[in-house]
Design a protein around this motif. Structure first.
Motif, short mmCIF file in Angstrom:
data_model
loop_
_atom_site.label_atom_id
_atom_site.label_comp_id
_atom_site.label_asym_id
_atom_site.label_seq_id
_atom_site.Cartn_x
_atom_site.Cartn_y
_atom_site.Cartn_z
N THR A 154 -17.41 -86.56 -6.76
CA THR A 154 -17.53 -85.16 -7.15
C THR A 154 -17.82 -85.06 -8.65
OG1 THR A 154 -16.01 -84.52 -5.37
CG2 THR A 154 -16.36 -82.93 -7.15
N THR B 46 -12.55 -79.43 -5.14
CA THR B 46 -13.17 -78.71 -6.27
C THR B 46 -12.18 -77.79 -6.96
OG1 THR B 46 -13.99 -76.98 -4.75
CG2 THR B 46 -15.49 -78.81 -5.27
N ILE C 223 -21.65 -82.69 -5.34
CA ILE C 223 -20.86 -83.54 -4.44
C ILE C 223 -21.78 -84.52 -3.73
CG2 ILE C 223 -19.26 -83.60 -2.50
CD1 ILE C 223 -18.48 -80.71 -3.23
#
Length: 357
Positions: free
Chosen positions: A250, A344, A128
């Motif tokens: 991400t 996530t 990230i």
């Protein structure tokens, strides 16, 4: 002042076995970090051996006043770079006294997704890229900017060196080292395109650990900016106009993506992400529409597209991944204020569990 500093830096290990544990959790807004400390009888390195604790949820927007008790469940332990010694930082999530996760506990659902056998078998890795802006205290204006005015246009500030281009590197380096001390897998830092804006990267981290590590890294940064007298902002577009926003790109891969033939797996995953674009955007951070305009290295918020080495795409695939036929991709849509547990786990769910109709 020197006596205060001596006491703040006092080592406990030479005088007592007791340690201080700082319990950390996410507050009611979903972006505020809260914490409080307690004394333990000795060192602890397993969160399951830590006591549960409680706090007044009515003061954090997480419970009504007439039934305000919220219970903290310790989930992950990190070394404390502020108190040092055997003292620890503890990442917690939040439950009712009956043991039900409260609505703002996003970790609970994320852990369920990452514990699913089909997800766990794929060992999802995340990296990230957390962008943020440092603001001058009391004026809500980026560091290095003249009060009430603007610096020169973007161009010289990205990865810059020099007093007229790079602002508050001391804060950034202190954070970098503190994260390494804490046991966070922080993989790098750099100055960003807008002056006063920086980025740090956490990862690769597997599954739920990515969210734990990013939240603790944010906590450490909040503490350091508190000491430095500057204000930390995760606003995705802190300055309107011809200035870059702040995201949390991400990077993601699974075991199948990292193995031979992974490029086809990547393409299928991106196809799934495109089919759920609106759902992801709705969960990728508040105010993201001010950032995702199709300018300043973003795709328009209403458009999903992917490309190789394209920083104006929703999803970017690296040249090395294309060349090797395996690797990872980058979701460029999350805003800087996103919840890493949400982002996530949502990426993992969409690419590994969700089936198009």
């Amino acid at each position: 002042m020197s006596l205060i500093n001596d006491l703040v830096n006092l080592s406990l290990s030479d005088h007592t076995d007791k340690i201080i544990a700082e319990y950390i959790w996410v507050g009611g807004s979903g972006v505020d970090i809260r914490s409080k400390a307690r004394t333990l009888s000795g060192p602890v390195n397993d969160p399951s051996k830590l006591p549960k604790w409680n706090y007044d949820g009515s003061s954090t927007g997480q419970a009504p006043g007439q039934d305000s008790e919220v219970i903290l469940y310790p989930q992950a332990i990190f070394k404390d770079p502020f108190r040092r010694g055997n003292n620890i930082l503890v990442m917690c999530d939040c439950y009712t006294p009956a043991g039900e996760p409260i609505p703002t506990n996003k970790r609970y659902n994320a852990a369920n997704i990452f514990n699913h056998p089909d997800v766990a078998a794929e060992e999802p890795w995340f990296g990230i890229e957390q962008e943020y802006t440092l603001l001058q205290k009391d004026v809500n204006w980026p560091v290095g900017w003249p009060l009430g005015g603007y610096p020169g246009p973007q161009g010289p500030y990205y990865c810059s060196v020099g007093a007229n281009k790079c602002f508050r590197r001391d804060v950034v380096d202190a954070h970098y080292k503190a994260c390494l001390y804490a046991g966070i897998n922080i993989s790098g830092i750099n100055g960003e395109v807008m002056p006063g804006q920086w980025e740090f990267q956490v990862g690769p981290a597997v599954g739920i650990s990515a969210g734990d590590q990013l939240w603790i890294a944010r906590y450490i940064l909040e503490r350091i900016t508190e000491l430095a007298g500057v204000v930390l902002s995760f606003d995705p577009k802190p300055i309107q106009g011809d200035w870059n926003g702040a995201g949390a790109h991400t990077n993601y891969s699974t075991k199948s993506m990292r193995n031979d033939g992974g490029y086809n797996v990547i393409r299928k995953a991106i196809e799934n992400l495109g089919l759920r674009h609106k759902e992801h955007i709705s969960a990728y951070g508040e105010g993201n529409e001010r950032r995702l305009t199709g300018r300043h290295e973003t795709a328009d918020i209403n458009t999903f597209k992917w490309g190789v080495a394209d920083r104006g795409a929703s999803i970017r695939v690296g040249r090395d991944t294309e060349k090797m036929g395996k690797g990872y991709f980058e979701d460029r849509r999350p805003a800087s204020n996103m919840d890493p547990y949400v982002v996530t786990s949502m990426i993992a769910e969409t690419t590994l569990l969700w089936k198009p109709n």
